[in-house]
Write an enzyme that holds these catalytic residues in place. Structure first.
Site, short mmCIF file in Angstrom:
data_model
loop_
_atom_site.label_atom_id
_atom_site.label_comp_id
_atom_site.label_asym_id
_atom_site.label_seq_id
_atom_site.Cartn_x
_atom_site.Cartn_y
_atom_site.Cartn_z
N LEU A 124 0.84 -1.21 0.00
CA LEU A 124 0.00 0.00 0.00
C LEU A 124 0.87 1.24 0.00
O LEU A 124 1.92 1.29 0.64
CB LEU A 124 -0.90 0.02 1.24
N GLY A 169 1.17 -5.28 1.23
CA GLY A 169 0.16 -5.39 0.17
C GLY A 169 0.68 -6.09 -1.07
O GLY A 169 -0.08 -6.73 -1.80
N ASN A 192 4.66 -7.31 6.71
CA ASN A 192 5.50 -6.63 7.71
C ASN A 192 4.77 -5.50 8.44
O ASN A 192 5.39 -4.61 9.00
CB ASN A 192 6.75 -6.06 7.02
N GLU A 193 3.42 -5.55 8.42
CA GLU A 193 2.65 -4.42 8.95
C GLU A 193 3.03 -4.02 10.37
O GLU A 193 3.08 -2.83 10.70
CB GLU A 193 1.14 -4.73 8.90
C1 LIG Z 1 -9.62 -2.84 8.76
C2 LIG Z 1 -8.24 -2.63 9.10
C3 LIG Z 1 -8.11 -2.18 10.46
C4 LIG Z 1 -6.98 -1.86 10.92
C5 LIG Z 1 -5.77 -1.88 10.07
C6 LIG Z 1 -5.19 -0.55 9.94
C7 LIG Z 1 -4.43 -0.13 9.01
C8 LIG Z 1 -4.37 -0.73 7.71
C9 LIG Z 1 -3.27 -1.65 7.53
C10 LIG Z 1 -3.05 -1.79 6.09
C11 LIG Z 1 -2.10 -2.85 5.77
C12 LIG Z 1 -0.90 -2.26 5.17
C13 LIG Z 1 -0.38 -2.82 4.12
C14 LIG Z 1 0.77 -2.23 3.43
O1 LIG Z 1 1.06 -2.61 2.33
S1 LIG Z 1 1.68 -0.98 4.17
C15 LIG Z 1 3.06 -0.70 3.13
C16 LIG Z 1 4.20 -1.55 3.54
N1 LIG Z 1 5.28 -1.40 2.65
C17 LIG Z 1 6.53 -1.32 3.07
O2 LIG Z 1 6.83 -1.37 4.23
C18 LIG Z 1 7.59 -1.15 2.01
C19 LIG Z 1 8.39 0.07 2.23
N2 LIG Z 1 9.36 0.20 1.16
C20 LIG Z 1 10.54 -0.45 1.17
O3 LIG Z 1 10.86 -1.22 2.04
C21 LIG Z 1 11.45 -0.21 0.01
O4 LIG Z 1 11.02 0.95 -0.65
C22 LIG Z 1 11.50 -1.38 -1.00
C23 LIG Z 1 10.11 -1.82 -1.42
C24 LIG Z 1 12.26 -2.55 -0.38
C25 LIG Z 1 12.26 -0.91 -2.27
O5 LIG Z 1 13.51 -0.41 -1.89
P1 LIG Z 1 14.36 0.51 -2.89
O6 LIG Z 1 14.36 -0.10 -4.22
O7 LIG Z 1 15.67 0.78 -2.23
O8 LIG Z 1 13.51 1.83 -3.04
P2 LIG Z 1 13.40 3.04 -2.00
O9 LIG Z 1 13.25 2.54 -0.62
O10 LIG Z 1 14.49 4.02 -2.27
O11 LIG Z 1 12.00 3.64 -2.43
C26 LIG Z 1 11.87 4.43 -3.60
C27 LIG Z 1 10.85 5.50 -3.33
O12 LIG Z 1 9.59 4.89 -3.10
C28 LIG Z 1 9.06 5.30 -1.85
N3 LIG Z 1 8.29 4.19 -1.27
C29 LIG Z 1 8.73 2.95 -1.04
N4 LIG Z 1 7.73 2.19 -0.55
C30 LIG Z 1 6.64 2.98 -0.49
C31 LIG Z 1 5.30 2.76 -0.06
N5 LIG Z 1 4.85 1.56 0.37
N6 LIG Z 1 4.45 3.79 -0.11
C32 LIG Z 1 4.85 4.99 -0.55
N7 LIG Z 1 6.12 5.27 -0.97
C33 LIG Z 1 6.99 4.26 -0.94
C34 LIG Z 1 10.29 5.61 -1.04
O13 LIG Z 1 9.98 6.47 0.03
C35 LIG Z 1 11.18 6.27 -2.07
O14 LIG Z 1 10.71 7.59 -2.25
P3 LIG Z 1 11.74 8.74 -2.68
O15 LIG Z 1 10.87 9.95 -2.76
O16 LIG Z 1 12.78 8.81 -1.61
O17 LIG Z 1 12.30 8.31 -4.00
#
Ligand SMILES: CC/C=C\C/C=C\CCCC/C=C/C(=O)SCCNC(=O)CCNC(=O)[C@H](O)C(C)(C)COP(=O)(O)OP(=O)(O)OC[C@H]1O[C@@H](n2cnc3c(N)ncnc32)[C@H](O)[C@@H]1OP(=O)(O)O
Length: 317
Positions: A124, A169, A192-193
């Site tokens: 997400l 996600g 990993n939430e």
């Molecule tokens: C009913 C429900 C009741 C209660 C629940 C409540 C809440 C809801 C829960 C919802 C469940 C959540 C699900 C999710 O999916 S949460 C998202 C989790 N994702 C992550 O933790 C991933 C984070 N990202 C990373 O670890 C790395 O980016 C990754 C994927 C390993 C890639 O690494 P790399 O190639 O080195 O790239 P960068 O880290 O440099 O990232 C590039 C760029 O993208 C931005 N970015 C990365 N991930 C996200 C993201 N998930 N969302 C938004 N932006 C993201 C990052 O900040 C960089 O940005 P920049 O501007 O610096 O270029």
């Protein structure tokens, strides 16, 4: 390279859906060159006004679609740079793709993969949860529920060709497929939430239980465990790990195998395995959405998300 602060990041996210025309031209050329390679390759576009430049409508291609109708399957490639994060616009477009697939008589199965190197999906878009507004948050969560219901509940064959990182996600999308093949390499997959200070929703949990079993899920969810490809294989989170250069070939081999099974029998079997899990969310969609809004609006959650976003922005060593 200077990294944007949080404010500019939020502005960026608003406009990140727009690529400049130059890039669009390059992508169009890419799609043309693939067509000339005798592939039925189409692109899916979102066209909207780029408010950062009043005169320039911009185009962004979120998906590439390669259809092999004669073979009965297609390849759907995510293409939302930089990390295929799932925001409202991307999910809405994905839902349209899933509807088309479901309605197609020629397509029995889909290989889901990413056009971006080293990343399947970062899950997400955290910016959809940070400083969340009720209306957008509701639309976002509803779209995500829809994606999962369509994907996990589909009778078609879905094979995930996981060509890189697939946290949260991203892992949910992969687990919603029928078969998962992951590229070997320094990649991670898992829910990993908890590491973001949030709880995985019950339908994420149930999908994982159905994939790797109760005990492994209990540990994985509490620890927010991100598995290497080898670890994922060991717990059946993925079914195969392969070298990057043969990923699509292996996915195609599996697709041919799955397509060869009598369709009605396979579909009835799949739906009997998944119906109860899907029905559970369908019965609770509204309360699930309310929980999401209520939970993400909490100060403590916002603090966690802020910290996580800031950590992601830190210059990497
Ligand atoms: C009913 C429900 C009741 C209660 C629940 C409540 C809440 C809801 C829960 C919802 C469940 C959540 C699900 C999710 O999916 S949460 C998202 C989790 N994702 C992550 O933790 C991933 C984070 N990202 C990373 O670890 C790395 O980016 C990754 C994927 C390993 C890639 O690494 P790399 O190639 O080195 O790239 P960068 O880290 O440099 O990232 C590039 C760029 O993208 C931005 N970015 C990365 N991930 C996200 C993201 N998930 N969302 C938004 N932006 C993201 C990052 O900040 C960089 O940005 P920049 O501007 O610096 O270029």
């Amino acid at each position: 390279m200077a990294r944007p602060n949080l404010k500019s990041l939020l502005r960026l996210s608003q406009f990140a859906v727009n690529l400049n025309l130059n890039k669009t031209t390059q992508l169009t050329n890419l799609s043309k060159s693939l067509i000339t390679q005798n592939r039925n390759f189409s692109t899916s576009k979102i066209i909207r006004q780029d408010t950062s430049n009043n005169n320039a409508p911009a185009t962004k291609i979120n998906f590439y679609v390669e259809e092999y109708k004669d073979k009965g399957y297609m390849v759907l490639k995510f293409n939302k740079a930089p990390v295929n994060s799932l925001n409202l616009e991307f999910l809405t477009e994905l839902n349209i793709q899933l509807d088309k697939i479901e309605q197609s008589k020629d397509i029995k199965g889909v290989i889901l993969t990413s056009h971006l190197p080293n990343i399947f999906s970062a899950g997400l878009d955290i910016l959809e949860m940070y400083q969340i507004k009720q209306e957008r948050g509701t639309q976002f969560w509803t779209a995500l529920q829809e994606t999962w219901i369509k994907l996990y509940g589909s009778n078609k064959i879905f094979i995930a060709a996981i060509n890189g990182h697939s946290p949260a996600g991203g892992c949910l999308l992969a687990m919603s497929c029928d078969y998962r093949i992951m590229t070997k390499g320094p990649y991670k997959i898992g829910l990993n939430e908890t590491l973001l200070g949030i709880k995985a929703p019950f339908w994420f949990r149930d999908t994982m239980i159905n994939t790797i079993g109760y005990r492994e899920t209990e540990k994985a969810l509490q620890l927010g465990k991100l598995y290497s490809p080898e670890e994922a294989l060991a717990v059946n989170l993925v079914d195969e790990i392969v070298d990057a250069n043969v990923l699509i070939q292996k996915a195609e081999e599996q697709m041919v195998k799955w397509c060869s099974i009598p369709t009605v029998a396979r579909e009835l079997t799949k739906s009997s395995m998944r119906r109860d899990t899907v029905s559970k969310l369908i019965a609770q969609r509204e309360s699930d959405t309310q929980s999401f809004i209520e939970f993400t609006q909490r100060d403590s959650i916002q603090k966690s998300l802020k910290g996580y976003l800031e950590a992601m922005k830190k210059p990497k060593k």
